[in-house]
Enzyme design. Sequence first.
Site, short mmCIF file in Angstrom:
data_model
loop_
_atom_site.label_atom_id
_atom_site.label_comp_id
_atom_site.label_asym_id
_atom_site.label_seq_id
_atom_site.Cartn_x
_atom_site.Cartn_y
_atom_site.Cartn_z
N CYS A 11 50.00 -16.07 -53.18
CA CYS A 11 49.49 -16.76 -52.00
C CYS A 11 50.28 -18.02 -51.71
CB CYS A 11 48.02 -17.17 -52.22
SG CYS A 11 46.88 -15.80 -52.43
N ASP A 59 74.45 -46.90 -29.98
CA ASP A 59 73.67 -46.27 -28.92
C ASP A 59 72.83 -47.30 -28.17
OD1 ASP A 59 72.48 -43.62 -27.83
OD2 ASP A 59 70.73 -44.81 -28.40
#
Length: 486
Positions: A34, A449
């Site tokens: 699982c 930037d």
Amino acid sequence: MIENDSGLYAAFKAKDARFDGRFFVGISSTGIYCRPVCRAKQPKAKNCTFYHTAAEAEHAGYRPCLLCRPELAPGTSITDATANLAIRAARMLEENCGSGQSLDELSGRLGCTSRHLRRVFTTEYNVSPVQYLQTCRLLLAKNLLTDTNLSVLDVAMTAGFGSLRRFNDVFKDHYHLAPTELRKKISEKKRTNGDITLTLGYRPPYHWEEMLHFLSERAITGIEIVKNNEYMRTVHLENTEGNSIFGCVKISHNPKKNALDAVVSETLLPVLPQTLARIRHLFDLYCNPDAVYEILQEMNNIHPGLCVLGTRVPGSFNAFEMAVRAVLGQQISIKAASTLAARIVKNYGIPILTGIDGLTHVFPTPKNILDMGSDISDNFGVLGVTSARSDTIYELARALTQKEIDFDLPSQPEEEIKKLMKIRGIGSWTAQYIAMRSMEWPDAFLETDAGIKKALPGYTSKELLKISEAWRPWRSYATVNLWNTL
């Protein structure tokens, strides 16, 4: 097997989504394995064995749980593995599980011998690359059987088994039931009708609106559409024979399942694993948000709210398309760059039929660009693209065609950044941006930037670069967090 569970049973008992995909639980009393988020009745600790991968659990003899469906677990980031080579190999196996690629071909792409790859892979995952590949194919097939109405033959061929007989034999051997029997166990209302819809898991939280906003601002007319809280785009990939395959995809958010739903046109079946891998990359589904936030939360000491848990780095579906878009965007607005890209697509893109209004073309390939030869400046010039940027795009296409630059999970992204910067017209900002979005490079930082400077006013580029050292190796995520504050 994980020798020391280090509290993994407690995470399993708590159904902690942070661990989803990072380990799997084999349950001896049922013979199944699982995900840690499984909602089935909690087994006793003495019956649980923990594994790093689904392949390792299957190699130990466990079958996948039909309730939590291990095939839906999110993947692993390339920064999570101690053996970088092994995780890159695993990701390439997942992406090419339907192609029939040999181990020699894979090791060649990774720059090592097949013997070395086998040794490193087995050390990291406790299974061989071949065993891992077989699990990838089985889980993809299980996903298709569960969620689509594709014929069993189509499922077998899409997952890379080569023949229906081989698929049936391997599936029965591993899962102790025939593919058709699995279909009988799945209720009709859980299947989709018509379209191929697959579920791709992620580790929560996931800020879907921020991701869509980023992609919407940069969408190229004819190729991408963002509307009704969904992302749609055209697709152009090549199959194993080198033939072009065209189609489209539609992605929506499924927060109840901590997943994205991907609707894929049936024409893309021959390249389905590649398509799904690119969707995961575009939406950064491999990310472990808690690991990122653990380092970046100190950004909030500069200003509250600078870093938000769950922020993703938008990747790319088509690396060349994204790189050209980055070149076009140098020193102009995002909207202006989108306009130029749309003109290129309208005049030189490849027209396709999708059945969706607004999705009309795929982006020109590097070969399409090279075919223009010395006329590229004239061709692009009338569209408003400067001759300098036209030449840069041509050189970028040439470098990719001749495999001088690798955008596909390169082992040394910083070296690829240096190669990019050798192309006239590509500086540090453009190279870092391309690496961040196309190479899954998590440590890019764009200190020059304008958006970064606006988010952190009062600092010089040199000071910003120094500040960012504390954010390694997640500076790409720091960059996106800063952009999101604007």
